[in-house]
Design an enzyme around this catalytic site. Structure first.
Site, PDB file in Angstrom:
ATOM      1  N   GLU A 115       0.860  -1.113  -0.054  1.00 42.06           N
ATOM      2  CA  GLU A 115      -0.149  -0.156  -0.096  1.00 42.06           C
ATOM      3  C   GLU A 115       1.038   1.175  -0.040  1.00 42.06           C
ATOM      4  O   GLU A 115       1.167   1.688   0.907  1.00 42.06           O
ATOM      5  CB  GLU A 115      -0.971  -0.011   1.319  1.00 42.06           C
ATOM      6  CG  GLU A 115      -1.865  -1.102   1.016  1.00 42.06           C
ATOM      7  CD  GLU A 115      -2.504  -1.634   2.622  1.00 42.06           C
ATOM      8  OE1 GLU A 115      -3.492  -2.266   2.591  1.00 42.06           O
ATOM      9  OE2 GLU A 115      -1.901  -0.918   3.655  1.00 42.06           O
ATOM     10  N   ASP A 144       0.089   0.203  10.535  1.00 40.89           N
ATOM     11  CA  ASP A 144       0.384  -1.173  11.155  1.00 40.89           C
ATOM     12  C   ASP A 144       1.743  -1.511  10.670  1.00 40.89           C
ATOM     13  O   ASP A 144       2.326  -2.725  11.326  1.00 40.89           O
ATOM     14  CB  ASP A 144      -0.629  -2.306  10.870  1.00 40.89           C
ATOM     15  CG  ASP A 144      -1.604  -2.489  12.261  1.00 40.89           C
ATOM     16  OD1 ASP A 144      -1.413  -1.675  13.064  1.00 40.89           O
ATOM     17  OD2 ASP A 144      -2.168  -3.390  12.298  1.00 40.89           O
ATOM     18  N   LYS A 285      -6.342  -6.065  11.595  1.00 40.30           N
ATOM     19  CA  LYS A 285      -7.088  -4.453  11.511  1.00 40.30           C
ATOM     20  C   LYS A 285      -8.123  -4.181  12.783  1.00 40.30           C
ATOM     21  O   LYS A 285      -7.870  -3.205  12.980  1.00 40.30           O
ATOM     22  CB  LYS A 285      -7.854  -4.724  10.186  1.00 40.30           C
ATOM     23  CG  LYS A 285      -8.520  -3.325  10.011  1.00 40.30           C
ATOM     24  CD  LYS A 285      -9.281  -3.266   8.598  1.00 40.30           C
ATOM     25  CE  LYS A 285     -10.209  -1.918   8.148  1.00 40.30           C
ATOM     26  NZ  LYS A 285     -10.823  -2.095   7.126  1.00 40.30           N
ATOM     27  N   ASP A 309     -10.492   2.207   4.357  1.00 40.84           N
ATOM     28  CA  ASP A 309      -9.332   1.602   4.030  1.00 40.84           C
ATOM     29  C   ASP A 309      -8.431   2.728   3.414  1.00 40.84           C
ATOM     30  O   ASP A 309      -8.791   3.788   2.788  1.00 40.84           O
ATOM     31  CB  ASP A 309      -9.546   0.386   3.192  1.00 40.84           C
ATOM     32  CG  ASP A 309      -9.877  -0.843   3.814  1.00 40.84           C
ATOM     33  OD1 ASP A 309      -9.927  -0.854   4.949  1.00 40.84           O
ATOM     34  OD2 ASP A 309     -10.250  -1.592   3.121  1.00 40.84           O
ATOM     35  N   ASP A 449     -15.152  -7.302  10.831  1.00 33.45           N
ATOM     36  CA  ASP A 449     -16.288  -6.213  10.830  1.00 33.45           C
ATOM     37  C   ASP A 449     -17.764  -6.527  10.754  1.00 33.45           C
ATOM     38  O   ASP A 449     -18.604  -6.160  11.109  1.00 33.45           O
ATOM     39  CB  ASP A 449     -15.761  -5.346   9.516  1.00 33.45           C
ATOM     40  CG  ASP A 449     -15.418  -6.211   8.199  1.00 33.45           C
ATOM     41  OD1 ASP A 449     -15.593  -7.651   8.177  1.00 33.45           O
ATOM     42  OD2 ASP A 449     -14.463  -5.873   7.524  1.00 33.45           O
TER      43      ASP A 449
END
Length: 735
Positions: A115, A144, A285, A309, A449
């Site tokens: 990312e 993270d 997460k 995100d 989630d």
């Protein structure tokens, strides 16, 4: 929530409308259900006698069709309840402009390689630029990966924001992600705008080049490190999975000197990397989100939280104002825990080659589950009420006021706030607490989630699904088949684990959420087991065709009608849904291909891995998927050419099944043409049609096997293995 008088104050801030033609659809679905029941009756009343060839294949067909029928019934639960929510933000502005609540925005990233920091800061800049009072806005980045490269990129973004935010508001530009904005084709007529546009583009590209240069070198220049105290947190002992907690307030929104170039206040901007230790479980997460909830409570403590995100930039500047219409509605707002937006992408091809637009899912299925007041929490693009996320149980006397000042530590300095907040990002912060159990996101399931949303709903809260005309958030969709399959394997595996856990909606939600909502949840929780009837239908009818064994009624039989009707009605209904959601007919066809591929690979391995974990043979892992691709890969993606990639076991299965159906069809054609067995065709016509459809769906697979020579073709090792496996399968006797 006080009234300001007048008729305007009596009007609701949002309305909920039922989808059109819902009654007509129920009638249509009823006829399909009758057809499915008749198919079941046919299977049970026409089972071959003991000793007859194909008896067990026939029983297997009944079991597969029973599973398909029951699963279809699950999907109808949401289609019967489709509703659309519409906010009235003008009424909100009239009533509450001076009483708007503070909003905290959480952005999560985990790896600077998968990312890229440039992707992350585009999301950050887009949410910092919302059409919302900046003093009421706080943006938090959870890293993270604990990477100083990401921290450096955030420093650069904070400096650029002083120019970018005034530019956005001066010209009311959309979208407010600079990367997405400058990628657009813009016809500039106004000279002043053109000059500022060019200057801003140069500023952005200079910043982007500095960040990319630092990432390429893997280090931050010394002169840059000396400019910010935060870089002192990184030393030789800091590793991705082993480092202390880091909290840095880069822009302090409470500081009146934190201004942009036009002298307007900037939003608060905070970097957080929670503590990681090798001996401590970090809960992926969910753990990062819970750390953000605790840290933000010490700095801004806003009553509304948006979580995103890192690749999902804000595409609509007014999203916050729209969403507050739901939370601040005087009649129903206090019941609402969270409002979920659909997950959408900005790089979907015209014909949606990988079926990643999820347009029917977004417009029909999720809207239907939301109609029960139990919208699914999907992990990104979701606005939460902080109290409900922190474990509060809903009660009828709860007023849900949001226009009160959030409790802030205004009397503390930035350094004091940072040190105080670090404690709440430590590994020990959750010891002997309810975090991950009854507070924050729930631990223990890979798809935390979904479980979190279900848990909140079972505490008495309602949740809404909102799909606005202008897409609120846009991300980067997968550009290779491999990434698509990995994503769906992870999702199907995680959701099937939920079905096997204490959080199974039929047990955990019994008496707490509506039965239709329980069924809606299970559409996704049962992705993994639906792989088996699909595999059976792809393999067994083709093998029986090779051996001349009929599994369907002849065309002249009355029993042919329910098969033909269910097949035709379901596909026509599916096409109508796709077209009504703005898709092309070719996109629908691509969805059918991906439907078969995902069920026979991703969902199948998701099932296997879930059972392995239940037996203690493996442990839960979290696989990140890359958000960027090579230029040649992107070129093929834009041309809608499937990128098959590396020789994985899933690719071998795809190729083997494609070849098996091709061999069966060729074998049947040979019999008809060379042996003149036209009578056999009458008995096997439905199997021939099924086989032909599977061959047509797999045309891109055959091209990848035999025709293409680019880097995205199917490797020769997979071709060899699949030919051998398909040939051996053709020799399997049918009983």
């Amino acid at each position: 929530m006080g009234k300001e008088g007048g008729e305007e104050d009596a009007l609701p801030l949002f309305e909920t409308k039922e989808a059109r033609f819902r009654g007509a659809y129920k009638g249509f679905a009823s006829t399909v259900f009758v057809g499915i029941c008749l198919i079941w009756v046919y299977r049970l009343t026409h089972i071959p006698r003991v000793g007859e060839q194909g008896r067990w294949a026939w029983i297997g067909m009944f079991m597969a069709e029973l599973c398909f029928g029951l699963y279809w019934m699950l999907t109808q639960s949401c289609r019967f309840k489709v509703v659309y929510n519409h906010p009235f933000k003008e009424r909100l502005s009239y009533r509450y402009e001076k009483k708007l609540p503070n909003v905290d925005i959480f952005v999560c990233t985990a790896d600077p390689k998968m990312e890229p920091p440039t992707l992350v800061i585009n999301t950050i800049l887009s949410v910092m630029s919302y059409n919302y009072p900046p003093e009421k806005l706080s943006v938090y980045l959870s890293d993270d990966g604990g990477s100083e490269l990401t921290f450096y990129a955030l420093i650069e973004a904070s400096n650029f924001s002083k120019h970018w935010i005034p530019f956005c508001k001066k010209f009311n530009i959309k979208p407010r992600s600079p990367g997405a904005y400058f990628a657009q084709q813009i016809d500039v007529q106004n000279i002043t705008y053109a000059q500022e546009w060019l200057a801003m583009k140069n500023l952005y590209e200079e910043m982007e080049n500095r960040i990319k240069s630092a990432v390429k070198m893997g280090t931050i220049p010394k002169e840059t490190r000396d400019q910010h105290k935060g870089f002192s947190e990184w030393n030789s002992k800091v590793m991705k999975q082993d480092h202390q907690s880091i909290v840095q307030i880069i822009i302090n929104g409470m500081d009146k000197n934190a201004m942009d170039i036009d002298g307007r206040q900037l939003p608060t901007l905070v970097y957080m990397a929670r503590e990681k230790r090798l001996q401590c479980s970090h809960n992926f997460k969910a753990g990062a989100m819970n750390a953000l909830i605790r840290v933000s409570s010490m700095i801004s403590n806003a009553p509304i939280i948006l979580n995103l995100d890192c690749d999902m930039y804000a595409n609509d500047v007014n999203t916050i104002r729209e969403i507050l219409c739901f939370f601040m509605d005087e009649k129903r707002g206090h019941e609402i825990s969270f409002v979920q937006f659909p997950q959408q992408y900005n790089n979907i091809t015209k014909n949606d080659i990988y079926a990643s637009s999820y347009s029917v899912t977004n417009n029909v299925e999720l809207a239907g589950i939301g109609g029960y007041g139990a919208a699914l929490y999907c992990g990104t693009g979701c606005f939460h009420r902080r109290e409900s996320l922190c474990g509060k149980v809903y009660s009828k006397d709860y007023k849900g006021e949001l226009n009160l000042e959030a409790k802030k530590n205004n009397d503390k300095t930035v350094n004091e706030l940072e040190e105080l907040s670090k404690v709440f990002a430590n590994c020990s912060a959750e010891k002997d607490t309810q975090w991950g159990k009854n507070m924050g996101l729930i631990y223990g399931c890979p798809v935390e989630d979904i479980v979190t949303g279900l848990t909140i709903q079972c505490r008495g809260w309602k949740s809404l699904y909102y799909n606005p005309d202008r897409k609120a958030f846009l991300g980067v969709g997968p550009t290779t088949l491999d990434i698509v399959l990995i994503q769906h394997k992870r999702w199907s595996e995680g959701m099937f684990q939920i079905f096997f856990s204490k959080f199974c909606p039929f047990m955990y939600g019994q008496g707490k959420i509506k039965f239709g909502a329980q069924m809606g949840y299970c559409i996704y929780l049962l992705w993994a087991p639906i792989s088996f009837p699909t595999l059976y239908y792809v393999i067994v009818p083709s093998l029986c065709l090779l051996h001349g064994i009929s599994l369907f009624p002849q065309v002249k039989s009355i029993w042919f009608l329910p098969f033909a009707y269910v097949f035709g009605a379901r596909n026509v209904g599916s096409i109508v849904e796709a077209l009504s959601c703005g898709n092309t007919l070719k996109a629908w066809w691509n969805w059918q291909r991906m439907w078969v591929i995902q069920r026979t690979t991703s969902f199948f391995f998701g099932f296997i891995d879930t059972i392995s974990r239940k037996l203690g043979l493996s442990e839960t892992t979290f696989a990140l998927t890359t958000k960027v691709g090579a230029e040649d890969v992107l070129k093929r993606y834009r041309q809608e050419v499937i990128e098959f990639g590396s020789p994985t076991i899933m690719l071998t299965i795809i190729a083997t099944l494609a070849l098996l159906n091709l061999f069966s069809l060729i074998g049947e054609i040979r019999k008809i043409v060379l042996d003149f067995e036209f009578k056999v065709l009458d008995q096997l016509i439905m199997q021939v049609i099924l086989n032909l459809l599977l061959v047509l769906i797999n045309i891109p697979v055959y091209q990848g096997l035999f025709i293409r020579n680019d880097k995205g073709h199917i490797p020769s090792s997979v071709l060899f293995k699949s030919i051998v496996l398909a040939s051996l399968a053709c020799l399997i006797p049918i009983i």
